[in-house]
Design an enzyme around this catalytic site. Structure first.
Site: not given
Length: 246
Positions: A100, A103, A118, A129, A187
């Site tokens: 999720q 980074d 995500h 475009c 996590g």
């Protein structure tokens, strides 16, 4: 660190492994906040910046905010938890990371099969475009860049509030979950949908759910095993013991 012998045996026998990760593993790399410590960012809710209408209304401000986030990420590194997950590719037949997080730390750690639910803060594209600009470097420029082909605004390839998950990515994540023997949930409490469907789907199809969180979550009563502690501590030791058994 001691682990349940039955768990170790089940992991050893597994071929298809899924790691479903959330903000907790990134927090161990120093990426624990959505905002900087000072200034304008603390006066605004993420929902006021991380949506398409906000970008159209004030693209420079939104772009600057993401450049700040990207700078924080660039200055930090994958932690031992990320590295242990990547090491699993040398142990198991199939390893899929479903994250999720935006980074890019799993890829930087060496994981090859990463499904980013995500998006990825390292990637960008033109809103008109759809030309990709994935090679843009972090700069101090506070002005949003424009597409060299059509002049459209370039936005981060992030799933903003109100947007759909990337086409095909969630479907691939569901397939990996259904085919998994072990699904590690790392996590995250896995309560934000539709991403939270992944561990539920995995268990529905017979996968063993192993939670790794620093404390009990809403997932704890659902998982067959809960290993409480930092991912950067638990995962390296777990992988070490599995590797020795293999």
């Amino acid at each position: 660190m001691e682990f349940d012998k039955r768990l170790l045996s089940q992991i050893k026998a597994a071929n298809n492994i899924v790691f479903f990760t959330g903000a907790g593993i990134s927090a161990e790399s120093g990426i624990s906040t959505f905002r900087g410590k000072d200034g304008l960012w603390n006066k605004l809710k993420p929902e006021e910046l991380a949506n398409f209408n906000a970008f159209l209304k004030n693209p420079d401000m939104v772009w600057e905010w993401y450049q700040l986030r990207k700078k924080i990420i660039d200055e930090n590194k994958p932690n031992p938890g990320h590295l242990a997950i990547a090491d699993c590719e040398n142990i198991f037949e199939n390893v899929t990371v479903i994250t999720q997080n935006v980074d890019n730390l799993h890829r930087r750690a060496g994981s090859k099969n990463v499904l980013e639910l995500h998006g990825n803060i390292e990637k960008n594209y033109c809103i008109k475009c759809k030309t990709r600009y994935d090679d843009l470097k972090s700069t101090n420029d506070k002005k949003v860049p424009k597409c060299t082909k059509c002049g459209g605004l370039i936005r981060p390839d992030i799933v903003w509030f109100g947007e759909m998950l990337p086409l095909g990515v969630f479907e691939a994540a569901e397939k990996a979950a259904m085919n998994s023997d072990i699904c590690f949930v790392v996590g995250t409490s896995a309560v934000v949908f539709p991403a939270a469907n992944i561990p539920q789907l995995a268990r529905q199809y017979g996968s063993i759910i192993v939670e790794i969180n620093i404390e009990a979550t809403e997932l704890t009563s659902y998982a067959q095993y809960s290993l409480f502690g930092a991912a950067g501590v638990v995962l390296p030791e777990l992988v070490k013991q599995i590797n020795e058994m293999k």
